[in-house]
Design a protein around this motif. Structure first.
Motif, PDB file in Angstrom:
ATOM      1  N   GLY A 207     -30.534  -8.612  24.516  1.00 17.44           N
ATOM      2  CA  GLY A 207     -29.443  -8.133  25.349  1.00 17.44           C
ATOM      3  C   GLY A 207     -28.289  -7.689  24.481  1.00 17.44           C
ATOM      4  N   CYS A 208     -27.222  -7.211  25.114  1.00 19.37           N
ATOM      5  CA  CYS A 208     -26.100  -6.720  24.304  1.00 19.37           C
ATOM      6  C   CYS A 208     -24.745  -7.021  24.914  1.00 19.37           C
ATOM      7  CB  CYS A 208     -26.242  -5.220  24.070  1.00 19.37           C
ATOM      8  SG  CYS A 208     -25.982  -4.196  25.531  1.00 19.37           S
ATOM      9  N   SER A 209     -24.684  -7.768  26.020  1.00 16.20           N
ATOM     10  CA  SER A 209     -23.389  -8.059  26.632  1.00 16.20           C
ATOM     11  C   SER A 209     -23.512  -9.288  27.516  1.00 16.20           C
ATOM     12  CB  SER A 209     -22.889  -6.858  27.451  1.00 16.20           C
ATOM     13  OG  SER A 209     -21.624  -7.139  28.023  1.00 16.20           O
ATOM     14  N   ILE A 210     -23.101 -10.432  26.982  1.00 13.15           N
ATOM     15  CA  ILE A 210     -23.238 -11.684  27.722  1.00 13.15           C
ATOM     16  C   ILE A 210     -22.257 -11.738  28.888  1.00 13.15           C
ATOM     17  CG2 ILE A 210     -21.612 -12.956  26.259  1.00 13.15           C
ATOM     18  CD1 ILE A 210     -23.426 -15.421  26.593  1.00 13.15           C
TER      19      ILE A 210
ATOM     20  N   VAL B  33     -18.515 -11.699  24.551  1.00 13.75           N
ATOM     21  CA  VAL B  33     -19.360 -10.544  24.228  1.00 13.75           C
ATOM     22  C   VAL B  33     -19.252 -10.206  22.740  1.00 13.75           C
ATOM     23  CG1 VAL B  33     -19.813  -8.116  24.738  1.00 13.75           C
ATOM     24  CG2 VAL B  33     -19.035  -9.658  26.559  1.00 13.75           C
TER      25      VAL B  33
ATOM     26  N   GLU C 257     -24.516 -12.286  20.670  1.00 17.07           N
ATOM     27  CA  GLU C 257     -23.809 -12.691  21.887  1.00 17.07           C
ATOM     28  C   GLU C 257     -23.688 -14.205  21.847  1.00 17.07           C
ATOM     29  OE1 GLU C 257     -22.752 -10.145  24.069  1.00 17.07           O
ATOM     30  OE2 GLU C 257     -23.467  -9.040  22.312  1.00 17.07           O
TER      31      GLU C 257
ATOM     32  N   ASP D 186     -27.196 -11.555  30.899  1.00 19.52           N
ATOM     33  CA  ASP D 186     -26.846 -10.435  30.036  1.00 19.52           C
ATOM     34  C   ASP D 186     -26.797  -9.160  30.870  1.00 19.52           C
ATOM     35  OD1 ASP D 186     -26.730  -9.582  26.931  1.00 19.52           O
ATOM     36  OD2 ASP D 186     -27.730  -8.034  28.115  1.00 19.52           O
ATOM     37  N   TYR D 187     -25.702  -8.434  30.750  1.00 19.86           N
ATOM     38  CA  TYR D 187     -25.485  -7.224  31.547  1.00 19.86           C
ATOM     39  C   TYR D 187     -26.481  -6.129  31.184  1.00 19.86           C
ATOM     40  CZ  TYR D 187     -23.168  -2.952  33.150  1.00 19.86           C
ATOM     41  OH  TYR D 187     -22.891  -1.742  33.733  1.00 19.86           O
TER      42      TYR D 187
ATOM     43  N   HIS E 119     -29.510  -9.039  19.639  1.00 17.27           N
ATOM     44  CA  HIS E 119     -29.523  -7.864  20.500  1.00 17.27           C
ATOM     45  C   HIS E 119     -30.908  -7.344  20.824  1.00 17.27           C
ATOM     46  CE1 HIS E 119     -24.997  -6.646  20.208  1.00 17.27           C
ATOM     47  NE2 HIS E 119     -25.199  -7.861  20.687  1.00 17.27           N
TER      48      HIS E 119
END
Length: 326
Positions: free
Chosen positions: A273-276, A218, A224, A298-299, A270
């Motif tokens: 997404g922002c959290s792999i 992350v 990411e 991606d969360y 980003h």
């Protein structure tokens, strides 16, 4: 100043979202779970083990959950945000060898790895294998997994705080920001650091056909990343954080440790997404077109992608939310 990490035999890429002529639909397998964190398959056909963040391991047979969990340690776990019961690894000999291992946040919010044995009368705690104090509530890392060498691997985050404020990921005097491994069949609890420079390796996996290692790490504000370690690569390694985020240098300084610097094989910005969340290389027989692809998501955005390495080039296949690209 920014520089690029050299990535031998790989191409950096931010995946474009591609329309799939025949998207693969997501289907519900089971319901009635509370904050499922991980699904683990053993050698028993049709049996899966599902972790719930608050501290239980549920047994799923087909689409039915056993009434009793394999493990219930809710009274010992701090759950919420990035804390909780985070990972499970079954011994390679499971269930004949009844040992299994869990990674969780204790009541003080610190990292613990413990060994249990499954028994007819309920799980038996064998002992604690690792205790690491956590300075913040985030970046605990997550994954436990047995490697092809039979050793137990653990990924720990840098301990939290933006931009690794105490420089733990490059500090070889702490286990935070590291990839560790342990011989659970040996004596003692001497965890070996095999890589540093990780920010928050939420999930990693070994390709069950090639033994290659894939890590979803992350990022901070920009990138990411997907990290790749080919089978047979000599340890130790350094994945660059907190001097590098993705393939971009974001801080001045010197890399620490003896490991060779390794850049990611794929990144995304980003806007996607922002959290792999790292995944697995598909090796099933039902979807031949997917064989050999690494699937990850991606969360934040709910996006799912797959990628494949071909002749040193990374090919990324995009997907809309809730479907997989072809």
């Amino acid at each position: 100043n920014t520089t690029q990490i050299p990535v031998p035999n790989a191409a950096m890429t931010t995946p474009a979202i591609a329309d799939s002529p025949e998207p693969l639909a997501l289907v519900e397998v089971a319901s009635g779970l509370a904050s499922p964190m991980q699904v683990v398959a053993g050698s028993e056909p049709g049996v899966l083990y599902v972790l719930e963040q608050e501290g239980t391991v549920r047994v799923l047979r087909g689409s039915a959950l056993d009434p009793e969990p394999l493990l219930d340690i809710r009274s010992e776990v701090t759950a919420g945000g990035e804390q909780g019961l985070l990972a499970l690894a079954l011994h390679p000999g499971f269930p004949d060898d009844s040992r299994f291992y869990v990674h969780y946040s204790n009541l003080d919010g610190d990292t613990r790895v413990a060994e249990y044995r499954a028994a007819e009368t309920g799980p038996e705690r064998v002992g604690e294998l690792l205790a690491v104090d956590q300075p913040y509530e985030n970046h605990n890392g997550c994954q436990l997994a047995f490697g092809p060498d039979g050793l137990l691997y653990l990924g720990l985050g840098d301990g939290g705080g933006a931009f690794d404020p105490e420089g733990r990921s490059q500090d070889m005097g702490t286990r935070l920001g590291k990839l560790l491994r342990l011989d659970v069949d040996g004596t003692g609890t001497d965890w070996e650091i095999v890589a540093n420079g990780l920010r928050n390796p939420w999930r990693f996996s070994f390709d069950r056909e090639t033994d290659d290692l894939w890590i979803g790490d992350v990022g901070q504000d920009r990138w990411e990343e997907v990290d790749f370690v080919a089978a047979g690569t000599e340890w130790p390694l350094n994945f660059g954080w907190d001097l590098y985020e993705g393939d971009e240098q974001v801080e001045d300084g010197e890399l620490q440790g003896e490991g060779e610097l390794v850049g990611p094989v794929a990144v995304y910005a980003h806007d996607l997404g922002c959290s792999i969340t790292g995944g697995f290389v598909y090796r099933g027989a039902d979807l031949p077109a997917m064989r050999g692809r690494y699937l990850y998501g991606d969360y934040c955005s709910g996006m799912i992608w797959s990628l494949r390495l071909e002749d040193g080039v990374v090919l990324v296949f995009g997907a809309a939310e809730g479907s997989l690209g072809s």
